[in-house]
Design an enzyme around this catalytic site. Structure first.
Site, PDB file in Angstrom:
ATOM      1  N   GLY A  48       0.738  -1.142   0.021  1.00 24.24           N
ATOM      2  CA  GLY A  48       0.075  -0.049   0.026  1.00 24.24           C
ATOM      3  C   GLY A  48       0.946   1.329  -0.159  1.00 24.24           C
ATOM      4  O   GLY A  48       0.400   2.292  -0.604  1.00 24.24           O
ATOM      5  N   ASP A 107       0.704   3.366   4.428  1.00 21.33           N
ATOM      6  CA  ASP A 107      -0.246   3.960   3.470  1.00 21.33           C
ATOM      7  C   ASP A 107      -1.137   4.666   4.455  1.00 21.33           C
ATOM      8  O   ASP A 107      -1.683   5.849   4.581  1.00 21.33           O
ATOM      9  CB  ASP A 107      -0.971   2.962   2.599  1.00 21.33           C
ATOM     10  N   ASP A 110      -4.847   3.055  10.832  1.00 23.42           N
ATOM     11  CA  ASP A 110      -6.011   2.799  11.386  1.00 23.42           C
ATOM     12  C   ASP A 110      -6.147   2.426  12.834  1.00 23.42           C
ATOM     13  O   ASP A 110      -6.212   3.301  13.565  1.00 23.42           O
ATOM     14  CB  ASP A 110      -6.749   1.639  10.159  1.00 23.42           C
ATOM     15  N   LYS A 138      -6.746   7.669   9.928  1.00 22.58           N
ATOM     16  CA  LYS A 138      -8.274   7.374   9.618  1.00 22.58           C
ATOM     17  C   LYS A 138      -8.918   8.107  11.092  1.00 22.58           C
ATOM     18  O   LYS A 138      -8.349   7.920  12.288  1.00 22.58           O
ATOM     19  CB  LYS A 138      -8.704   6.058   9.629  1.00 22.58           C
ATOM     20  N   PHE A 159     -13.674   2.936   4.203  1.00 19.33           N
ATOM     21  CA  PHE A 159     -12.774   2.154   3.612  1.00 19.33           C
ATOM     22  C   PHE A 159     -12.259   2.925   2.235  1.00 19.33           C
ATOM     23  O   PHE A 159     -13.123   3.549   1.487  1.00 19.33           O
ATOM     24  CB  PHE A 159     -13.265   0.938   3.204  1.00 19.33           C
ATOM     25  N   VAL A 160     -11.198   3.647   2.137  1.00 16.32           N
ATOM     26  CA  VAL A 160     -10.577   4.118   1.101  1.00 16.32           C
ATOM     27  C   VAL A 160      -9.798   3.682   0.077  1.00 16.32           C
ATOM     28  O   VAL A 160      -9.011   2.608   0.880  1.00 16.32           O
ATOM     29  CB  VAL A 160      -9.888   5.556   1.652  1.00 16.32           C
ATOM     30  N   ASP A 166      -5.866  -0.240  -1.909  1.00 21.50           N
ATOM     31  CA  ASP A 166      -6.664  -1.131  -2.554  1.00 21.50           C
ATOM     32  C   ASP A 166      -7.833  -1.608  -2.120  1.00 21.50           C
ATOM     33  O   ASP A 166      -8.221  -1.488  -0.869  1.00 21.50           O
ATOM     34  CB  ASP A 166      -5.701  -2.460  -3.031  1.00 21.50           C
ATOM     35  N   ARG A 172      -5.453   0.471  -6.894  1.00 20.18           N
ATOM     36  CA  ARG A 172      -4.033   1.050  -6.372  1.00 20.18           C
ATOM     37  C   ARG A 172      -3.504   2.158  -7.303  1.00 20.18           C
ATOM     38  O   ARG A 172      -2.989   3.098  -6.910  1.00 20.18           O
ATOM     39  CB  ARG A 172      -2.995   0.100  -6.320  1.00 20.18           C
TER      40      ARG A 172
HETATM   41  P1  XMP Z   1      -3.943  -0.884  11.043  1.00 16.34           P
HETATM   42  O1  XMP Z   1      -5.279  -1.226  11.769  1.00 16.34           O
HETATM   43  O2  XMP Z   1      -3.035  -2.154  11.562  1.00 16.34           O
HETATM   44  O3  XMP Z   1      -4.133  -1.039   9.405  1.00 16.34           O
HETATM   45  O4  XMP Z   1      -3.528   0.561  11.504  1.00 16.34           O
HETATM   46  C1  XMP Z   1      -3.431  -0.544   8.799  1.00 16.34           C
HETATM   47  C2  XMP Z   1      -3.136  -1.270   7.639  1.00 16.34           C
HETATM   48  O5  XMP Z   1      -4.676  -1.845   7.230  1.00 16.34           O
HETATM   49  C3  XMP Z   1      -5.003  -1.578   5.652  1.00 16.34           C
HETATM   50  N1  XMP Z   1      -6.087  -0.439   5.630  1.00 16.34           N
HETATM   51  C4  XMP Z   1      -6.901  -0.028   4.547  1.00 16.34           C
HETATM   52  N2  XMP Z   1      -6.474  -0.425   3.463  1.00 16.34           N
HETATM   53  N3  XMP Z   1      -8.226   1.033   2.673  1.00 16.34           N
HETATM   54  C5  XMP Z   1      -7.138   0.246   2.469  1.00 16.34           C
HETATM   55  O6  XMP Z   1      -6.946   0.048   1.295  1.00 16.34           O
HETATM   56  C6  XMP Z   1      -8.469   1.360   4.091  1.00 16.34           C
HETATM   57  O7  XMP Z   1      -9.212   2.121   4.295  1.00 16.34           O
HETATM   58  C7  XMP Z   1      -7.788   0.888   5.031  1.00 16.34           C
HETATM   59  N4  XMP Z   1      -7.839   0.917   6.346  1.00 16.34           N
HETATM   60  C8  XMP Z   1      -6.878   0.210   6.877  1.00 16.34           C
HETATM   61  C9  XMP Z   1      -3.629  -0.883   5.241  1.00 16.34           C
HETATM   62  O8  XMP Z   1      -3.016  -1.981   4.624  1.00 16.34           O
HETATM   63  C10 XMP Z   1      -2.600  -0.504   6.492  1.00 16.34           C
HETATM   64  O9  XMP Z   1      -1.362  -0.345   6.211  1.00 16.34           O
END
Ligand code: XMP
Length: 200
Positions: A48, A107, A110, A138, A159-160, A166, A172
């Site tokens: 990502g 990327d 979250d 987020k 979800f972006v 992706d 992507r």
């Molecule tokens: P955490 O919860 O570990 O998550 O902070 C981080 C990873 O989760 C993926 N992620 C997303 N990927 N759209 C995406 O395409 C989203 O909205 C999203 N939210 C979390 C991403 O790989 C990130 O590194």
């Protein structure tokens, strides 16, 4: 692809402008008064952060190494993180990071599980300094377990996709950051829709 987009949250021109600011800040933070900027070791998390990192590094005119890391957190068909584990086969970090100024790049922040796991692994290798940098953070009700030193943009808890992010490994290559139409997910597009697939 464009037919699947509900909204563009952040357009390519805003991304480019913000990356200029972020790179300038990063350079300043790694430059002691009267000295050249320090050599950097950039660690993008696959897949990502690939596009974000490739645009960012070309704004950093310093001596630099790039060492990738792969972390799996979305096994199967889910959009909520289920823990984070390092994928050794795709991770290229030296045994020791002693003396190196490391910047970890992801990327999106979250829950923070991924960034925490990755930064713990890097810190254990003894870098001279470690900073964390994310394209997106987020805006969640529950704060992440770790904050990033550099955040390009905050986004709502949806979800972006795009600019490296992706859905089911698609989108992507979208140059903007966007939210998909609900029918693409089979839900309302919120990140806890159980059936949407998110791969790094
Ligand atoms: P955490 O919860 O570990 O998550 O902070 C981080 C990873 O989760 C993926 N992620 C997303 N990927 N759209 C995406 O395409 C989203 O909205 C999203 N939210 C979390 C991403 O790989 C990130 O590194």
């Amino acid at each position: 692809m464009d037919d699947d987009i509900r909204d563009i949250l952040i357009g390519r021109a805003s991304i480019a402008k913000r990356l200029d600011e972020l790179a300038a800040q990063m350079l300043a933070d790694h430059t002691e008064a009267g000295h050249e900027p320090a050599e950097l070791t950039l660690v993008p998390i696959l897949t990502g952060a690939m596009i974000f990192a490739s645009d960012l590094i070309r704004r950093l005119p310093v001596k630099m190494q790039i060492r990738v890391m792969s972390i799996s957190s979305y096994p199967g068909d889910a959009t909520t993180s289920r823990g984070a584990s390092v994928e050794a086969a795709l991770t290229r970090i030296p045994e020791s990071l002693a003396g190196l100024h490391v910047v970890l790049i992801d990327d999106i922040l979250d829950t923070g599980t991924t960034l925490l796991k990755a930064s713990e692994l890097l810190r254990a290798k003894g870098p001279a300094s470690l900073k964390t940098c994310v394209l997106l953070r987020k805006e969640r009700d529950v704060p992440p377990v770790i904050e990033a030193d550099y955040v390009a943009f905050s986004v709502p808890d949806e979800f972006v996709v795009g600019y490296g992010l992706d859905y089911d490994d698609y989108y992507r290559n979208l140059p903007d950051i966007a939210v998909l139409k609900p029918e693409v997910f089979g839900g309302d597009g919120h990140s806890d829709d159980a059936d949407a697939a998110g791969e790094r």
